[in-house]
Design an enzyme around this catalytic site. Structure first.
Site, mmCIF file in Angstrom:
data_model
loop_
_atom_site.group_PDB
_atom_site.id
_atom_site.type_symbol
_atom_site.label_atom_id
_atom_site.label_comp_id
_atom_site.label_asym_id
_atom_site.label_seq_id
_atom_site.Cartn_x
_atom_site.Cartn_y
_atom_site.Cartn_z
ATOM 1 N N HIS A 1 7.081 -12.278 8.048
ATOM 2 C CA HIS A 1 7.672 -10.944 7.902
ATOM 3 C C HIS A 1 8.033 -10.357 9.268
ATOM 4 O O HIS A 1 9.125 -9.805 9.466
ATOM 5 C CB HIS A 1 6.685 -10.032 7.171
ATOM 6 C CG HIS A 1 7.225 -8.667 6.893
ATOM 7 N ND1 HIS A 1 6.412 -7.591 6.592
ATOM 8 C CD2 HIS A 1 8.497 -8.184 6.888
ATOM 9 C CE1 HIS A 1 7.157 -6.529 6.402
ATOM 10 N NE2 HIS A 1 8.419 -6.850 6.572
ATOM 11 N N ASP B 1 7.516 -6.107 2.885
ATOM 12 C CA ASP B 1 7.326 -7.518 2.567
ATOM 13 C C ASP B 1 7.083 -7.638 1.066
ATOM 14 O O ASP B 1 6.073 -7.161 0.546
ATOM 15 C CB ASP B 1 6.136 -8.075 3.353
ATOM 16 C CG ASP B 1 6.125 -9.600 3.389
ATOM 17 O OD1 ASP B 1 7.180 -10.196 3.139
ATOM 18 O OD2 ASP B 1 5.068 -10.173 3.682
ATOM 19 N N ASP C 1 1.780 0.376 8.299
ATOM 20 C CA ASP C 1 1.514 1.478 7.384
ATOM 21 C C ASP C 1 0.067 1.974 7.392
ATOM 22 O O ASP C 1 -0.216 3.048 6.863
ATOM 23 C CB ASP C 1 1.915 1.100 5.954
ATOM 24 C CG ASP C 1 1.155 -0.116 5.421
ATOM 25 O OD1 ASP C 1 0.291 -0.651 6.144
ATOM 26 O OD2 ASP C 1 1.437 -0.549 4.287
ATOM 27 N N ASP C 2 -0.852 1.220 8.012
ATOM 28 C CA ASP C 2 -2.252 1.650 8.011
ATOM 29 C C ASP C 2 -2.601 2.523 9.213
ATOM 30 O O ASP C 2 -3.769 2.825 9.443
ATOM 31 C CB ASP C 2 -3.198 0.443 7.957
ATOM 32 C CG ASP C 2 -3.033 -0.492 9.145
ATOM 33 O OD1 ASP C 2 -2.035 -0.347 9.880
ATOM 34 O OD2 ASP C 2 -3.890 -1.365 9.346
ATOM 35 N N SER D 1 -8.049 -8.577 8.741
ATOM 36 C CA SER D 1 -9.253 -9.096 9.387
ATOM 37 C C SER D 1 -10.484 -9.007 8.499
ATOM 38 O O SER D 1 -11.573 -9.408 8.902
ATOM 39 C CB SER D 1 -9.521 -8.335 10.697
ATOM 40 O OG SER D 1 -9.762 -6.966 10.428
ATOM 41 N N ASP E 1 -0.277 -12.359 16.902
ATOM 42 C CA ASP E 1 -0.805 -11.522 17.981
ATOM 43 C C ASP E 1 -1.654 -12.337 18.960
ATOM 44 O O ASP E 1 -1.580 -12.131 20.184
ATOM 45 C CB ASP E 1 -1.596 -10.329 17.426
ATOM 46 C CG ASP E 1 -2.586 -10.726 16.344
ATOM 47 O OD1 ASP E 1 -2.573 -11.886 15.886
ATOM 48 O OD2 ASP E 1 -3.393 -9.864 15.944
ATOM 49 N N ARG F 1 0.825 -1.209 0.000
ATOM 50 C CA ARG F 1 0.000 0.000 0.000
ATOM 51 C C ARG F 1 0.859 1.259 0.000
ATOM 52 O O ARG F 1 1.186 1.802 1.058
ATOM 53 C CB ARG F 1 -0.920 -0.011 1.222
ATOM 54 C CG ARG F 1 -1.809 -1.249 1.273
ATOM 55 C CD ARG F 1 -2.676 -1.328 2.516
ATOM 56 N NE ARG F 1 -1.927 -1.540 3.739
ATOM 57 C CZ ARG F 1 -2.420 -2.089 4.846
ATOM 58 N NH1 ARG F 1 -3.675 -2.490 4.873
ATOM 59 N NH2 ARG F 1 -1.679 -2.238 5.929
#
Length: 467
Positions: free
Chosen positions: A150, A108, A172-173, A285, A251, A80
């Protein structure tokens, strides 16, 4: 004839001048492109096997000579470019010093547009580095194994090769709050002060503006639930986690009791990061939490966290204060609505089981999902929020009866499977998609899913405990 020559002379001179200008301009453009290629070649560290020794020497030299160094900022990205540009612009605009925070962009894969954005920032700012990971092949449209691979590669790189002591992990988001770096500078001191704290996160899972105290930008909490989404860890912790890092869902792995080992994270009342839905899309997600995430904004305040003593989140003093607050809180009766709430008081309400939790979470607009038996933002099962301008503590029944036994609460991993059933029930049974007995293990319900051609859907829900 002479008149003809005199008329032609200016034309020839003008043409010659234009040719000379064009040649000079072309030479200049060629020079700039050559310089840009050399800069790209010098700036990038290719992975997984090779690296730029010059870049590593620069990083090590800066770290050893500058006593004010705080942490590296490890920015994860993949596909992105616009999101990466937005995130890096904020990081570098707010970075207080190029020496205090080194920015490592970890890409990545090799998407050209993303590489170009990264290289632009490498060129324009000091102590910004671009590294690239060879993207893991994705099967069945599942990004989670690639994300885990990654993460492990990049964290190994910055801790084991670059030898940073503390790293702030971002993606990055994310958008960041105005005091993002002040918060993490303080957070580094917190990590050093208490072994029961294993991460500092900028994220509040229940950070929607309607359920937080928007006037308390300085308020911070302990949580057993790993938040992520802008978080700091130490090299010592990574040396512990790296050997067993999972192939997917890293996570959730962090939230397992055998990994967490009763340690907590610090999270703010007002989130210091937020999801940029417009630039980043649905994410891994698939938009599952969009309704919650869209209500969380990064802080616009500018708190000087250096004025906040680390002692306030150290376990002994924090637990003592929380116990006193729960003891002094007034009971709230949501079912009968008999409680007249006053802003000067705190309130508490008890839950006994997963259905109680779902009921209260729906009432207060909290995230309902459970991981490792834990609710998001929970600390020994206690979840706190603002309701009608009052502080409310949603607490386990045992803590409600005896707040002094706060630390005796133990999360029940069966809650994950019970919670899955409650959500399954709400989707298929309460909505009348299925009108028989709601039991995903029953032959009748399994037969129903087969007739509909939904058997895979049922399997995808995973193991459930009927409650």
């Amino acid at each position: 004839m002479k008149r003809v020559l005199r008329r032609a002379a200016p034309k020839h001179a003008s043409t010659l001048f234009k040719v000379i200008c064009i040649l000079v301009l072309c030479s200049f453009i060629f020079y700039l492109r050559s310089e840009d290629r050399e800069l790209r070649n010098d700036s990038i560290i290719h992975a997984p096997g090779s690296s730029s020794s010059n870049e590593e020497e620069i990083l090590k030299r800066n770290m050893s000579n500058d006593t004010t160094f705080v942490a590296a900022v490890l920015v994860f990205c993949a596909t992105r470019p616009d999101a990466l540009r937005n995130h890096l612009s904020q990081i570098l605009a707010q970075r207080p010093s190029q020496f205090q925070y080194h920015v490592i962009i970890s890409q990545d894969g090799n998407k050209t547009a993303v590489s170009q954005v990264a290289q632009r920032f490498v060129k324009d700012f000091k102590n910004v580095t671009h590294i690239q990971h060879e993207k893991t092949e994705i099967k069945k449209r599942n990004n989670y194994p690639a994300i885990s691979a990654h993460y492990k590669w990049a964290l190994d790189k910055v801790f084991k090769e670059f030898r940073y002591d503390h790293v702030i992990v971002t993606e990055d988001d994310l958008d960041i709050g105005n005091d993002f770096f002040s918060y993490f500078h303080w957070g580094e001191q917190v990590l050093k002060s208490d072994d029961t704290i294993w991460c500092v996160s900028a994220w509040n899972d229940n950070g929607g503006s309607s359920i937080i105290d928007t006037e308390r930008g300085d308020l911070v909490w302990r949580t057993d639930f790993f938040p992520g989404l802008g978080w700091m860890l130490s090299r010592e912790l990574w040396e512990e986690l790296s050997p067993g890092f999972p192939v997917a869902y890293w996570d959730d792995w962090m939230r397992k009791p055998e990994i967490r080992k009763s340690r907590s994270c610090i999270r703010p009342e007002i989130s210091r990061t937020s999801h940029n839905m417009k630039l980043a899309g649905k994410g891994s997600s698939g938009g599952m939490f969009k309704d919650y995430l869209s209500k969380i904004s990064a802080s616009s305040s500018n708190i000087d966290f250096s004025l906040l003593p680390t002692k306030i989140v150290q376990k002994e003093s924090y637990d003592k204060r929380l116990i006193e607050e729960i003891e002094n809180a007034r009971p709230i009766d949501l079912e009968n609505a008999t409680t007249s709430m006053e802003k000067t008081y705190n309130y508490k309400i008890a839950y006994k089981n997963i259905r109680d939790w779902h009921k209260y979470a729906a009432k207060f607009k909290l995230m309902t999902d459970i991981r490792g038996g834990m609710q998001r933002t929970a600390y020994y099962g206690v979840v706190t929020l603002m309701y009608k301008n009052c502080r409310v503590f949603v607490v386990p029944e045992s803590t409600y009866q005896k707040p002094s036994e706060l630390a005796n609460y133990v999360y029940d991993s069966d809650w994950d499977k019970q919670n899955r059933f409650v959500e399954f029930e709400a989707y298929y049974c309460t909505t009348k998609k299925y009108t028989g007995k709601c039991d995903p293990h029953s032959p009748e319900m399994i037969a129903f899913f087969k007739r509909k051609g939904w058997k895979k859907r049922l399997d995808d829900w995973g193991e459930m405990i009927v409650v």
